[in-house]
Write an enzyme that holds these catalytic residues in place. Structure first.
Site, mmCIF file in Angstrom:
data_model
loop_
_atom_site.group_PDB
_atom_site.id
_atom_site.type_symbol
_atom_site.label_atom_id
_atom_site.label_comp_id
_atom_site.label_asym_id
_atom_site.label_seq_id
_atom_site.Cartn_x
_atom_site.Cartn_y
_atom_site.Cartn_z
ATOM 1 N N LYS A 187 0.821 -1.220 0.000
ATOM 2 C CA LYS A 187 0.000 0.000 0.000
ATOM 3 C C LYS A 187 0.858 1.274 0.000
ATOM 4 C CE LYS A 187 -4.193 -2.086 1.679
ATOM 5 N NZ LYS A 187 -3.762 -3.497 1.807
HETATM 6 C C1 LIG Z 1 -4.310 -4.581 1.155
HETATM 7 C C2 LIG Z 1 -3.505 -5.830 1.038
HETATM 8 C C3 LIG Z 1 -3.843 -6.853 0.120
HETATM 9 C C4 LIG Z 1 -5.067 -6.797 -0.762
HETATM 10 O O1 LIG Z 1 -5.020 -5.778 -1.706
HETATM 11 P P1 LIG Z 1 -6.358 -5.319 -2.460
HETATM 12 O O2 LIG Z 1 -5.976 -4.163 -3.286
HETATM 13 O O3 LIG Z 1 -7.322 -4.958 -1.355
HETATM 14 O O4 LIG Z 1 -6.823 -6.475 -3.240
HETATM 15 C C5 LIG Z 1 -3.001 -7.946 0.027
HETATM 16 N N1 LIG Z 1 -1.907 -8.064 0.808
HETATM 17 C C6 LIG Z 1 -1.557 -7.123 1.701
HETATM 18 C C7 LIG Z 1 -0.345 -7.340 2.539
HETATM 19 C C8 LIG Z 1 -2.332 -5.968 1.846
HETATM 20 O O5 LIG Z 1 -1.973 -5.031 2.751
#
Ligand SMILES: *Cc1c(COP(=O)(O)O)cnc(C)c1O
Length: 472
Positions: free
Chosen positions: A122
């Site tokens: 993120k």
């Molecule tokens: C947010 C997240 C996901 C999922 O991502 P999306 O965009 O919601 O599909 C997968 N792995 C980690 C470690 C995350 O923080």
């Protein structure tokens, strides 16, 4: 470089429309500040550029150069030099010189997206979004007060994206005592004056309800310049498309293959949507492998055509414990041929009946580009151990779900790139359960005796609103 094609792109003004069709097209900066469209839909570019004849030239670029090329096609209201600076500043905080490097592990290329400040993918989007908010506010004046709810990863990435920025305050609610101690510390150890952590005496759903109710109070929202950083913000999806290009170029070059596959561990459909858009723009992706944990609404959809709610269950990959994927509507909009009224019909089915359905094609699939599967706790722990034993590489539990499903869909022609969405040290307990031994990262180890700041607050919308008013 094809000159005529690049000139065309520069002349193009990209506008944004709502999936629900009730909004006049707006420009990029407005799309970033708006988040959710006023008609309740999600924003998408009016059209997608075809970058087929740029691929060769783009394949030689560094991560930030490539990010500039991709993002400038969509951020047409930001001057080139400003955009370059925004991008360079955003990725200077990553500890790896390549920003998002790939490593070969067994049969797969593992695309490491966890070299940012909070060690989860993120950061790739939220470092950029934080700088973008600042830039827009500097030019337009005004303030932004971000209110968010988190079960872990998003809150800390958002806080690190805007800490110390003038004209921005951030209020992040987490359920008291229910986030992992490490994730909590990643948030509460940020002591900048514009960062407010609220430990709500309640569950994550309670935090989300407080947020939704507060945003639903429109006079309060506009009166206090409330903004959101959740994953429906278009800038987040856009920033994530870049690493699909970057890693595909590296893998194509390395293997001599003509196409690649991506395996993506999925919750809100944000990350994999970025891959879908890259493919639609002309990147040679032959398959998108969608991987879920036991919260499998998305893998059920791609295997059956029915998108139907089920009760959420807690897992060892908590950032994917999601039953209603907030970015799915964007995919569905393309799926129905950009027909806003058809999309609205499907979304109404979903809110009324808890399910929506699309027809399968002549091959019996929802979409030939996608395959999907899920991994449960036992198989996730097993694969973490197996990769450590066989290759000396420790997968975090989210990445492990992606690798697990990818093993079922390997192709002799197309190498598979697995997205590694978090550093394993963030999810110590699962790693210990799988391998008997913790993984460390200096950033996280340093948190052990860090000073923290956090306010405990009752599960009460009015108290949260009062807190926000008092501190802005
Ligand atoms: C947010 C997240 C996901 C999922 O991502 P999306 O965009 O919601 O599909 C997968 N792995 C980690 C470690 C995350 O923080």
């Amino acid at each position: 470089m094809n000159d005529s094609a690049s000139t065309n792109f520069e002349d193009l003004e990209m506008k944004y429309i709502s999936t629900r069709g009730q909004m006049e097209p707006i420009e990029f900066q407005d799309a970033v500040m708006t988040g959710l469209a006023p008609d309740g839909g999600l924003l998408l570019p009016e059209s997608l550029p075809n970058i087929g004849n740029q691929l060769e030239a783009w394949s030689k670029l560094s991560y930030t150069e490539l990010a500039f090329e991709v993002i400038s096609l969509f951020a047409t209201d930001i001057p080139a030099d400003d955009l370059k600076k925004l991008i360079n500043d955003s990725y200077a905080t990553f500890e790896h010189p390549e920003v998002c490097p790939s490593v070969e592990v067994g049969d797969f290329q593992i695309l490491e997206l966890f070299h940012g400040p909070t060690l989860a993918f993120k950061d790739v989007a939220l470092q950029f979004l934080g700088n973008l908010f600042s830039y827009i506010l500097e030019n337009r004046g005004g303030k932004l007060n971000i209110l968010g709810a988190t079960s872990g990863d998003t809150g800390s990435a958002a806080i690190h994206g805007v800490r110390g920025k003038p004209n921005i305050n951030i209020f992040i609610m987490h359920p008291e005592g229910r986030t992992s101690p490490l994730q909590e510390k990643q948030m509460t150890s940020v002591l900048d004056a514009n960062v407010f952590n609220l430990a709500v005496d309640g569950s994550f759903d309670d935090c989300q309800n407080i947020m939704k109710t507060t945003f639903g109070d429109v006079p309060f929202k506009t009166g206090h310049s409330l903004g959101s950083v959740n994953s429906v913000n278009w800038a987040r999806v856009l920033a994530q498309t870049v690493y699909y290009f970057y890693s595909a170029f590296q893998t194509l070059e390395k293997t001599g293959a003509k196409t690649v596959q991506f395996s993506v561990p999925t919750g809100n459909f944000g990350d994999i949507l970025a891959g879908y858009l890259a493919q639609q723009m002309g990147l040679p992706i032959s398959k998108l492998i969608l991987a879920t944990n036991e919260n499998d609404i998305l893998s059920r959809f791609f295997n059956s055509g029915t998108y139907g709610k089920a009760a959420p269950v807690p897992t060892i990959s908590p950032s994917m414990d999601i039953q209603v994927a907030s970015n799915f509507e964007r995919y569905l909009f393309y799926k129905v041929g950009k027909d806003a009224s058809a999309l609205v019909g499907l979304m109404n089915d979903f809110s009324e009946k808890g399910a929506l359905a699309v027809e399968l094609n002549e091959n019996g699939t929802v979409d030939d580009l996608f395959v999907a599967g899920k991994g449960d706790t036992a198989s996730t722990l097993e694969i973490i151990k197996r990769y450590k034993d066989d290759y000396g590489y420790v997968l975090d539990p989210h990445t492990a779900v992606g690798v697990l499903v990818a093993e079922k869909f390997q192709s002799p022609e197309a190498p598979t790139i697995c997205l590694a969405t978090a550093h394993p040290a963030k999810f110590t307990q699962a790693i210990i359960d799988a391998t008997g031994e913790a993984v460390h990262h200096p950033t996280l180890d340093a948190l052990a005796d860090a000073e923290t700041r956090c306010e405990t607050i009752a599960n009460d919308v009015d108290l949260v609103k009062q807190y926000v008013v008092k501190h802005i």
